[in-house]
Enzyme design. Structure first.
Site, PDB file in Angstrom:
ATOM      1  N   ASN A 286       0.843  -1.201   0.000  1.00  0.00           N
ATOM      2  CA  ASN A 286       0.000   0.000   0.000  1.00  0.00           C
ATOM      3  C   ASN A 286       0.879   1.253   0.000  1.00  0.00           C
ATOM      4  O   ASN A 286       0.880   2.040   0.942  1.00  0.00           O
ATOM      5  CB  ASN A 286      -0.935  -0.002   1.208  1.00  0.00           C
ATOM      6  N   HIS A 317      -6.822   2.546  11.232  1.00  0.00           N
ATOM      7  CA  HIS A 317      -7.603   1.434  10.697  1.00  0.00           C
ATOM      8  C   HIS A 317      -8.824   1.097  11.545  1.00  0.00           C
ATOM      9  O   HIS A 317      -9.716   0.404  11.055  1.00  0.00           O
ATOM     10  CB  HIS A 317      -6.725   0.185  10.565  1.00  0.00           C
TER      11      HIS A 317
END
Length: 414
Positions: A286, A317
Site C-alpha cells: 500500500n 484502521h
C-alpha cells in the site's frame, strides 16, 4: 468461491465499476472543450456526492460533514496551526465513526457502513496531506479570490468521485495540475483496460485458490502454517484486485499517477511476493499509504518513530483488537528485521550459504506477513486468542526473542 463474494470482501468494488462510464464521459467532455475548469471541479464534486449517496445511503452524511468542516478549517485557520486543527478534528471524527459503525461494517448483508468507513479513512489521508502542504507552504493561499473560488477546488479534491472510494493518495497540487490539463491528454483507455484485465486475472486466481483452503482447515503444525499462509494469500489477492480497480478508475478519468506513486504495479507485485526482507514488504505494501504515514508520523515523531507509525496505523484502521495486535506485532517484526538481516548476511559468505539465507528468510517473511495479515483481519477477540495460542505464533515469538538478544547492535535504518 463465488464471484459475488467480491461484494463482501471488497464492498466498494461494484460501485467503482459503475463509475467507469462517468469517468470516461468526464474525460471526453474535458478533451472536447465542453467543460471549463470551474465546470470540471463541479462535475467531479457532484459525481462524488452522487456516488457517496448511492454507495452509502444515509451514511454519506458521515463523509460530507467532515469534508465540509475540513474546508472551513483550511480556509479560516492560519497555515501555522491548520495541520493541528485538521488532524485533531478529523481523527476524532473518524474514531467516533469507527466506534459507532465498527460492528455494523462487519455485516455482509449491508455494505454501506463498510464503504462509508473506508471513504472516511481516505478523506483523512487527503485532508491531512493537504493541511501539511499548506502548513509547509507548498500550497500557498489563494489571495484575492472569493470564498467560493477558494472552496470549490478544495471540496472537489476531497470528494472527487474517481478517488472517493479508493485509489492511491493524490496530492492537491497534482490534482489541480491534472484538472487543468485534461483537455490535452487522450483518453487512457489502454492503460485502464490493462489494469481492469489485471484485476480480473487476480480475482480468477483467487477464485481458483479458494478451493484449496478447506483442505487445510483445522490442521495443526505444518498444516496449520499452510492454512494460515493460504488464507493470507487470498487476502493479499483481494487487496491487489481492489488497488488495480482503483487505479484503473483514476486512469479512466485522467488522474493517473506516476509509476512510483502507485499502490500496485508489476514491479511492486513482484517485490511484495519475492522479498526476503519484512521491512521492504512494509515499505512496498500500500505504497501511497506508507508514504503518507512516513510523512505524517515517522518523520515528525521525535522518539520511537517506527512504533509510533504502526500504532497510529492501528488507530487509523479502527482499533479493533486484531488491528492493535497485528500492527504492533508488525512494528516489532520490522525492528527485528533491521537487526537480524545484517547479522545473518554477514555470516553467509559462500554462494550456497547466501542461497540458504535468502530462501529461509523468504519463507520466514511470508509466514510472518501471513500471521500479521490474518491477525489484522480477525474480527473477534476469541479468534485472536486462538491465533495467539496456536503453533503459528512460534515464528513471531522467535523473532521477538532474537530482537531482545540483538538490542545492543542497531544498524542504520532507512
Amino acid at each position: 468461491m463465488r464471484w459475488a463474494d467480491l461484494l463482501v470482501l471488497l464492498p466498494a468494488a461494484w460501485y467503482q465499476l459503475a463509475a467507469f462510464p462517468f469517468a470516461a464521459l468526464f474525460h471526453h467532455l474535458c478533451a472536447s472543450g465542453h467543460l471549463s475548469l470551474t465546470a470540471r471541479y463541479i462535475f467531479l464534486l457532484a459525481g462524488g456526492c452522487l456516488l457517496a449517496g448511492t454507495a452509502m445511503g444515509s451514511y454519506a452524511v458521515l463523509l460530507l460533514i467532515p469534508a465540509a468542516g475540513s474546508v472551513l478549517v483550511l480556509l479560516s485557520v492560519s497555515p501555522a496551526h491548520v495541520h493541528t486543527w485538521v488532524f485533531g478534528l478529523q481523527m476524532c471524527w473518524q474514531t467516533i465513526c469507527h466506534l459507532c459503525l465498527g460492528s455494523w461494517a462487519l455485516e455482509p448483508q449491508d455494505a454501506r457502513p463498510a464503504v462509508a468507513l473506508s471513504a472516511i479513512m481516505l478523506l483523512t489521508q487527503k485532508v491531512t496531506s493537504l493541511a501539511l502542504d499548506i502548513h509547509e507552504g507548498t500550497v500557498p493561499p489563494q489571495l484575492g479570490q472569493g470564498l467560493l473560488h477558494q472552496a470549490l477546488p478544495l471540496c472537489s479534491y476531497l470528494l472527487f468521485f474517481p478517488a472517493l472510494l479508493g485509489g492511491p493518495l493524490c496530492s492537491f497540487s497534482r490534482f489541480q495540475v491534472q484538472a487543468k490539463s485534461l483537455g490535452a491528454v487522450p483518453l487512457p483507455l489502454g492503460a485502464a483496460s490493462k489494469r481492469c484485465l489485471g484485476a480480473l486475472v487476480l480475482q480468477a486466481l483467487r477464485a481458483g485458490l479458494e478451493g484449496w483452503l478447506p483442505c487445510t482447515q483445522g490442521c495443526t503444525g505444518l498444516g496449520g502454517l499452510c492454512h494460515m499462509w493460504m488464507q493470507a494469500l487470498l487476502f493479499r489477492l483481494a487487496y491487489y484486485t481492489r488497488w488495480m480497480l482503483d487505479e484503473a478508475l483514476l486512469e479512466m478519468a485522467g488522474f493517473g499517477l506516476l509509476v512510483g506513486q502507485r499502490d500496485i504495479s508489476g514491479h511492486n507485485l513482484w517485490t511484495l511476493e519475492t522479498t526476503h526482507r519484512l521491512a521492504v514488504f512494509a515499505r512496498t505494501w500500500n505504497k501511497s499509504t506508507s508514504r503518507w504515514l512516513k510523512r505524517l508520523v515517522f518523520q515528525r515523531c521525535p522518539a520511537q518513530p517506527l512504533l509510533a507509525t504502526f500504532a497510529f496505523s492501528a488507530w487509523w484502521h479502527g482499533l479493533r483488537p486484531g488491528q492493535i495486535f497485528g500492527f504492533l506485532c508488525w512494528a516489532i517484526m520490522v525492528e527485528a528485521d533491521y537487526r537480524i538481516h545484517p547479522f545473518l548476511s554477514a555470516q553467509a559468505t559462500s554462494h550456497v550459504a547466501k542461497l540458504l539465507y535468502r530462501g529461509t528468510t523468504w519463507v520466514f517473511t511470508q509466514l510472518i506477513v501471513a500471521y500479521i495479515l490474518v491477525a489484522v483481519e480477525t474480527e473477534s477477540f476469541s479468534m485472536l486468542c486462538r491465533l495467539w495460542t496456536s503453533y503459528n505464533s512460534v515464528l513471531p515469538l522467535s523473532y521477538g526473542i532474537v530482537l531482545l538478544l540483538l538490542l545492543a547492535k542497531k544498524p542504520k535504518q532507512n
